[in-house]
Design an enzyme around this catalytic site. Sequence first.
Site, mmCIF file in Angstrom:
data_model
loop_
_atom_site.group_PDB
_atom_site.id
_atom_site.type_symbol
_atom_site.label_atom_id
_atom_site.label_comp_id
_atom_site.label_asym_id
_atom_site.label_seq_id
_atom_site.Cartn_x
_atom_site.Cartn_y
_atom_site.Cartn_z
ATOM 1 N N LYS A 1 -5.206 9.238 1.063
ATOM 2 C CA LYS A 1 -4.692 9.733 -0.032
ATOM 3 C C LYS A 1 -3.630 11.114 -0.519
ATOM 4 C CE LYS A 1 -5.203 6.716 -1.342
ATOM 5 N NZ LYS A 1 -5.307 6.027 -1.156
ATOM 6 N N LYS B 1 3.611 -0.443 -2.662
ATOM 7 C CA LYS B 1 2.840 -1.129 -2.314
ATOM 8 C C LYS B 1 2.264 -2.109 -1.715
ATOM 9 C CE LYS B 1 -1.074 -1.124 -5.013
ATOM 10 N NZ LYS B 1 -2.755 -0.046 -5.121
ATOM 11 N N GLU C 1 -10.438 8.650 4.617
ATOM 12 C CA GLU C 1 -9.737 7.740 2.959
ATOM 13 C C GLU C 1 -8.641 9.345 2.191
ATOM 14 O OE1 GLU C 1 -8.455 5.341 1.695
ATOM 15 O OE2 GLU C 1 -8.516 5.903 -0.097
ATOM 16 N N ASN D 1 12.706 -11.419 0.185
ATOM 17 C CA ASN D 1 11.761 -10.412 -0.089
ATOM 18 C C ASN D 1 11.536 -10.815 1.426
ATOM 19 O OD1 ASN D 1 9.394 -8.529 0.151
ATOM 20 N ND2 ASN D 1 8.276 -9.711 -1.149
ATOM 21 N N GLY D 2 11.115 -9.709 2.352
ATOM 22 C CA GLY D 2 10.859 -10.423 3.877
ATOM 23 C C GLY D 2 11.800 -9.386 4.496
ATOM 24 N N CYS E 1 9.269 -5.461 -1.176
ATOM 25 C CA CYS E 1 10.451 -5.385 -2.305
ATOM 26 C C CYS E 1 10.156 -6.321 -4.136
ATOM 27 C CB CYS E 1 11.641 -7.007 -1.871
ATOM 28 S SG CYS E 1 12.449 -5.524 -0.539
ATOM 29 N N HIS F 1 -13.620 20.662 19.570
ATOM 30 C CA HIS F 1 -13.303 19.945 21.347
ATOM 31 C C HIS F 1 -11.503 20.157 21.128
ATOM 32 C CE1 HIS F 1 -17.028 19.106 22.242
ATOM 33 N NE2 HIS F 1 -17.016 18.156 21.320
ATOM 34 N N GLU G 1 -0.305 10.773 1.618
ATOM 35 C CA GLU G 1 0.603 10.100 0.851
ATOM 36 C C GLU G 1 1.607 10.445 -0.886
ATOM 37 O OE1 GLU G 1 -1.095 5.785 0.137
ATOM 38 O OE2 GLU G 1 -2.555 6.133 -0.310
ATOM 39 N N ARG H 1 6.671 -1.871 -6.140
ATOM 40 C CA ARG H 1 6.765 -2.973 -4.319
ATOM 41 C C ARG H 1 7.593 -2.251 -3.731
ATOM 42 N NH1 ARG H 1 4.271 -7.566 -4.298
ATOM 43 N NH2 ARG H 1 5.659 -8.605 -2.910
ATOM 44 N N TRP I 1 12.854 -2.694 -1.376
ATOM 45 C CA TRP I 1 12.002 -1.248 -0.265
ATOM 46 C C TRP I 1 13.102 -1.512 1.325
ATOM 47 C CZ3 TRP I 1 9.748 -1.261 4.544
ATOM 48 C CH2 TRP I 1 9.082 0.131 5.284
HETATM 49 C C1 AGP Z 1 -2.939 3.381 0.692
HETATM 50 O O1 AGP Z 1 -2.865 4.383 -0.978
HETATM 51 C C2 AGP Z 1 -2.135 2.434 0.389
HETATM 52 N N1 AGP Z 1 -1.019 1.816 -0.952
HETATM 53 C C3 AGP Z 1 -1.871 1.710 2.120
HETATM 54 O O2 AGP Z 1 -2.379 2.228 3.184
HETATM 55 C C4 AGP Z 1 -3.104 -0.007 1.642
HETATM 56 O O3 AGP Z 1 -4.382 0.688 1.469
HETATM 57 C C5 AGP Z 1 -2.785 -0.910 3.074
HETATM 58 O O4 AGP Z 1 -1.032 -1.062 2.621
HETATM 59 C C6 AGP Z 1 -3.303 -2.291 2.952
HETATM 60 O O5 AGP Z 1 -2.622 -3.172 1.507
HETATM 61 P P1 AGP Z 1 -3.691 -3.978 0.956
HETATM 62 O O6 AGP Z 1 -4.956 -3.893 0.771
HETATM 63 O O7 AGP Z 1 -3.026 -4.576 -0.390
HETATM 64 O O8 AGP Z 1 -3.514 -4.940 2.441
#
Ligand code: AGP
Length: 606
Positions: A482, A601, A478, A99-100, A2, A501, A485, A27, A75
Amino acid sequence: MCGIIGYTGKKEAEEIMLDALEVLEYRGYDSAGIAVCGPDGGVRIRKCAGRVKDLRSLCERDGVEGACGIGHTRWATHGGVSDGNAHPHKFGKVTVIHNGIIENYKSLIGKYGLEAELRSQTDSEVAAAVLSHFYSGDPYAAIRKTVLKLKGTFAFGIMFDDIPGAIFAVRNVSPIVIAKTEEGSMMASDVTVLGQYSKDYFVLPEFHVAVLRADGTELYDMSGDAVEPEWLTVSWDVNRSSKGGYPFYMEKEIMEQPEVIRETIEPRIRDDMPDLEGDGIPDSLLSDCSQICVVACGTAMHAGLVGKALMQSLVKIHMDVELASEFMYTDSLVDGKTLVIAISQSGETIDTLEALKYAKRNGAKTLAVVNVKGASIARESDYVIYTNAGPEIAVASTKAYTTQLAVLYLLAGRMAYVRGIFGEKELKEFTSELRKAPAVMQTVLDRREEIHYIARGMLNAKDVFMIGRGLDYSILLEGSLKLKEISYIHSEAYASGELKHGTIALITEDTPVVAVITQDKVQSKEFSNIKEVQSRGAEVILFMKESYRLDQDAVWDSVFKLPAMRDEFMVLPVSAALQLLAYYVSLDKGLDVDKPRNLAKVVTVE
Ligand code: AGP
């Protein structure tokens, strides 16, 4: 997960907080709200499910006056997305943003008989109720007693009806930074939002109470003794927190990569070789360890996979890459001879932070690769190397990933040198190739419309497979994340030799298969694997080194020829291409590229 903000000073708080919440929205963006302490001392709340723009409309219809307030973007963790579950939460004379996760909130409901009084399903309102239970005029006592009852993580912004103009802040694990500005004092979840108001900030130490007032901030430890804050300076250009004319932060951040990679590597190169002395990294850290273990999540973990390939091939040292969320539960073998590298853009991912603490408890030396100065993971580690990517606002990580790779290249080169595997000549050649990466990536970025054209062919795909070997497979993991997500298309990256396989059973007519071929030693095998999927009707989108020759008999749906670098560096231009591919699919599907559904994020819950 959050975003929290607080302001107290000479200006109207509503506008400042709404602007700040728009920056913090990356966030968490399920709901938003603000609470403002009016000139009459009363605290008024405006909150709603939806985006900050919906909250702004609400405030335009029915605003709140006052120069002291707190704000929140949510969130959802406990309780659905609704107006009632939005923050701030008011209980008695206490108003709270949080937040938490309060893990023992249910037992607290029973302990303090709150069932009938709660109006939301959130753990945060329970925290407000406990604060109210203990509050009888002394805010410090109420906060101290409350935090001692809480189990879990929290970053609180708190206002008391009868203490107008003051905001109290206290945290455990979840982040809070505090700044002094010309117009007053501010608190926030991260420095991204404070940069436009002030260059001077401090990270609120855990289990300390900060009191923000218009003329400054006081800091106290849990025993009530005053403590002098450890002031820091915002290390990046505030303008990087804006979109810079791009439709989405993600495109801007993709385009910034050549520049921020240069800013990450060049200050750490001396006499044409990596030099980490400026980061306080002794050569002994790199020479004395017998194994390396990366702990990270998501994209950061994928950076670790590239690091593993580099370290094992160049340095001949064993390297594990562990999902941080699994690390503590798989009895990972770390000891005093293990170097644990925690990779994290935000430096606040709690899975990674807890894995780091576990590694330290088991005697490992720890090194953090982090993008946010002063973040929890940086502070918890023995050593830290900061990526100089600047603020990364888009939820989908791009420039943070490639600057993490840049740091891993520097580490691998330096480690090969201090271990006698590289002489000066080899290290200078290695470093020279790394320094070419920004320009090579720029050539890919300059051809982005070619990739945009390729992306148009994938918009209606239901499943996309991505195949490659070795480093190509690592980068495709990776690339697949991308695409998933931000376009919501199911995608799977597969080691191309493994496809036959089992999973090849899913390849049917016109199934899109993205193939990457950049590694000379496996080139012919990769072309063979491509033919296996082509013979089953797959639509192959090929990213390959420009020097390779295409099989003229094969039918190629799309081919993007990549500028050549030494094989171990090709992940950098490939990264740019795959980032653009995902970006354009999401863009052309009309999605919110920067704020994908269900995501946030920074993941500060386990
Ligand atoms: C990747 O595009 C995401 N935003 C997510 O996987 C991110 O890399 C992951 O949550 C780790 O975040 P950080 O690098 O801030 O620890």
